[in-house]
Write a protein that holds these residues in place. Structure first.
Motif, mmCIF file in Angstrom:
data_model
loop_
_atom_site.group_PDB
_atom_site.id
_atom_site.type_symbol
_atom_site.label_atom_id
_atom_site.label_comp_id
_atom_site.label_asym_id
_atom_site.label_seq_id
_atom_site.Cartn_x
_atom_site.Cartn_y
_atom_site.Cartn_z
ATOM 1 N N ILE A 1 -12.886 -0.787 -3.890
ATOM 2 C CA ILE A 1 -11.718 -1.586 -4.275
ATOM 3 C C ILE A 1 -10.537 -0.640 -4.517
ATOM 4 O O ILE A 1 -10.144 -0.404 -5.664
ATOM 5 N N PRO A 2 -9.989 -0.066 -3.449
ATOM 6 C CA PRO A 2 -8.806 0.775 -3.628
ATOM 7 C C PRO A 2 -7.593 -0.066 -4.023
ATOM 8 O O PRO A 2 -7.549 -1.269 -3.733
ATOM 9 N N HIS A 3 -6.642 0.567 -4.685
ATOM 10 C CA HIS A 3 -5.458 -0.134 -5.161
ATOM 11 C C HIS A 3 -4.196 0.469 -4.579
ATOM 12 O O HIS A 3 -3.986 1.673 -4.686
ATOM 13 N N GLY A 4 -3.380 -0.378 -4.019
ATOM 14 C CA GLY A 4 -2.057 0.023 -3.584
ATOM 15 C C GLY A 4 -1.042 -0.611 -4.511
ATOM 16 O O GLY A 4 -0.645 -1.752 -4.324
ATOM 17 N N LYS A 5 -0.668 0.127 -5.549
ATOM 18 C CA LYS A 5 0.361 -0.332 -6.486
ATOM 19 C C LYS A 5 1.617 0.419 -6.092
ATOM 20 O O LYS A 5 1.701 1.635 -6.265
ATOM 21 N N GLN B 1 4.301 5.202 2.837
ATOM 22 C CA GLN B 1 4.528 5.217 1.394
ATOM 23 C C GLN B 1 3.427 4.454 0.669
ATOM 24 O O GLN B 1 2.957 4.883 -0.386
ATOM 25 N N PHE B 2 3.000 3.341 1.233
ATOM 26 C CA PHE B 2 1.937 2.550 0.610
ATOM 27 C C PHE B 2 0.646 3.370 0.519
ATOM 28 O O PHE B 2 0.007 3.408 -0.534
ATOM 29 N N VAL B 3 0.294 4.050 1.600
ATOM 30 C CA VAL B 3 -0.923 4.867 1.590
ATOM 31 C C VAL B 3 -0.789 6.013 0.583
ATOM 32 O O VAL B 3 -1.744 6.313 -0.143
ATOM 33 N N LYS B 4 0.393 6.630 0.501
ATOM 34 C CA LYS B 4 0.606 7.677 -0.512
ATOM 35 C C LYS B 4 0.345 7.121 -1.913
ATOM 36 O O LYS B 4 -0.278 7.776 -2.748
#
Length: 151
Positions: free
Chosen positions: A65-69, A43-46
């Motif tokens: 700088i990818p973001h996992g929101k 889910q985080f990667v999605k």
């Protein structure tokens, strides 16, 4: 919120093995899961890919700088990874990337201000070419934290 409050040696990997964007994102996300920062890797990667679809996260200087929101975030942090090879990534300078700062933040609106403050602090640091070179040459996770948190 300051960088020294969210950085941790246990989620800094200076020997990433992934050769694709997807492999890198999964590898860093697995570190977050293994250390209790998120509750679900898939889910985080999605959720990272939702943000990736909105715009370029390659900042230049071989840095992304990818973001996992995400709702699966249990604790705000920034996972850091470096590989000894370049990975194709959408970047402002059209160059591949080997240094990754994966933001791990809750999708709760109350955390948006902290997220933006952390992003601004990190952006200020990586805008310095000498500091970027130090990060590329850092030997240990502790050294990475020291470089990023010094005044």
């Amino acid at each position: 919120m300051e960088l020294n409050e969210v950085l941790s040696e246990d989620i800094i990997d200076l020997n990433l093995k992934g050769t694709t964007k997807d492999e890198i994102l999964h590898e860093l996300s697995q570190h977050l899961y293994d250390n209790g920062y998120i509750s679900d890797v898939d889910q985080f990667v999605k959720d990272i890919y939702v943000r990736e679809s909105l715009g370029i996260t390659g900042a230049g200087n071989h840095i992304a700088i990818p973001h996992g929101k995400s709702s699966v975030v249990k604790k705000i942090t920034i996972a850091i990874g470096r590989s000894d090879h370049y990975v194709e990534w959408e970047s402002y300078d059209d160059q591949p990337v080997n240094l990754f700062f994966l933001f791990c933040v809750s999708d709760d609106e109350g955390f948006a201000q902290n997220h933006m403050r952390l992003l601004a602090k990190l952006a200020g640091k990586i805008g310095n070419d000498d500091l970027c070179e130090e990060l590329q040459n850092a030997k240990t996770p502790a050294e990475v934290i020291e470089i990023l948190t010094r005044d």
